[in-house]
Write a protein that holds these residues in place. Sequence first.
Motif, PDB file in Angstrom:
ATOM      1  N   ARG A  21       6.067  -2.447  -7.222  1.00  0.00           N
ATOM      2  CA  ARG A  21       5.364  -3.525  -6.513  1.00  0.00           C
ATOM      3  C   ARG A  21       5.636  -4.906  -7.101  1.00  0.00           C
ATOM      4  NH1 ARG A  21      -0.518  -0.635  -5.429  1.00  0.00           N
ATOM      5  NH2 ARG A  21       0.333   1.042  -4.140  1.00  0.00           N
ATOM      6  N   HIS A  22       5.324  -5.114  -8.369  1.00  0.00           N
ATOM      7  CA  HIS A  22       5.467  -6.451  -8.954  1.00  0.00           C
ATOM      8  C   HIS A  22       6.916  -6.921  -8.951  1.00  0.00           C
ATOM      9  CE1 HIS A  22       1.304  -6.839 -11.060  1.00  0.00           C
ATOM     10  NE2 HIS A  22       1.214  -6.262  -9.873  1.00  0.00           N
ATOM     11  N   PRO A  58      -5.616  -7.998  -5.936  1.00  0.00           N
ATOM     12  CA  PRO A  58      -4.427  -8.105  -6.783  1.00  0.00           C
ATOM     13  C   PRO A  58      -4.577  -9.132  -7.911  1.00  0.00           C
ATOM     14  CG  PRO A  58      -4.061  -9.300  -4.766  1.00  0.00           C
ATOM     15  CD  PRO A  58      -5.422  -8.651  -4.645  1.00  0.00           C
ATOM     16  N   PRO A 108       3.566   2.068  -7.279  1.00  0.00           N
ATOM     17  CA  PRO A 108       3.047   0.996  -8.132  1.00  0.00           C
ATOM     18  C   PRO A 108       4.079   0.346  -9.048  1.00  0.00           C
ATOM     19  CG  PRO A 108       1.465   2.770  -8.026  1.00  0.00           C
ATOM     20  CD  PRO A 108       2.704   3.260  -7.319  1.00  0.00           C
ATOM     21  N   ARG A 109       4.977   1.108  -9.640  1.00  0.00           N
ATOM     22  CA  ARG A 109       5.956   0.534 -10.582  1.00  0.00           C
ATOM     23  C   ARG A 109       6.957  -0.386  -9.891  1.00  0.00           C
ATOM     24  NH1 ARG A 109       7.341   5.562  -9.531  1.00  0.00           N
ATOM     25  NH2 ARG A 109       9.450   6.010  -8.819  1.00  0.00           N
ATOM     26  N   ARG A 128       0.806  -1.217   0.000  1.00  0.00           N
ATOM     27  CA  ARG A 128       0.000   0.000   0.000  1.00  0.00           C
ATOM     28  C   ARG A 128       0.842   1.271   0.000  1.00  0.00           C
ATOM     29  NH1 ARG A 128      -3.760  -1.492   4.956  1.00  0.00           N
ATOM     30  NH2 ARG A 128      -1.702  -2.218   5.633  1.00  0.00           N
ATOM     31  N   ASN A 158      -2.780  -5.546   0.352  1.00  0.00           N
ATOM     32  CA  ASN A 158      -3.055  -4.531  -0.662  1.00  0.00           C
ATOM     33  C   ASN A 158      -4.393  -3.869  -0.382  1.00  0.00           C
ATOM     34  OD1 ASN A 158      -2.720  -2.988  -2.959  1.00  0.00           O
ATOM     35  ND2 ASN A 158      -2.463  -4.734  -4.332  1.00  0.00           N
TER      36      ASN A 158
END
Length: 95
Positions: A20-21, A45, A17-18, A13, A41
């Motif tokens: 996270r994965h 997801p 975002p870029r 959280r 999250n």
Amino acid sequence: MTHSTQGTTIDVREIPPRERHPLIFSTFRGLAAGEALELVNDHDPRPLYHQFQAEMPGQFSWGYLQAGPELWRVRIQKHGGAHSDGRCCGSCGGA
């Protein structure tokens, strides 16, 4: 990200975002067979699940521990690797 004797928890959280994965996949790859990580999250997801399916079919299990509406917690467990049974997965050159 926190580590404990129970496993690894990644709360995405507060992570951009870029990032996270890549963090999730890197952490997952570092797990031993049978170990799991818990993902926290603020939304479902599901796209991550599809990415796991595409990149690591048969190498993980996915289970919701909590499914919204404001918080999602998912347990992602690593299965035995392709080499654990003496067979090559075909994508790593036998490494």
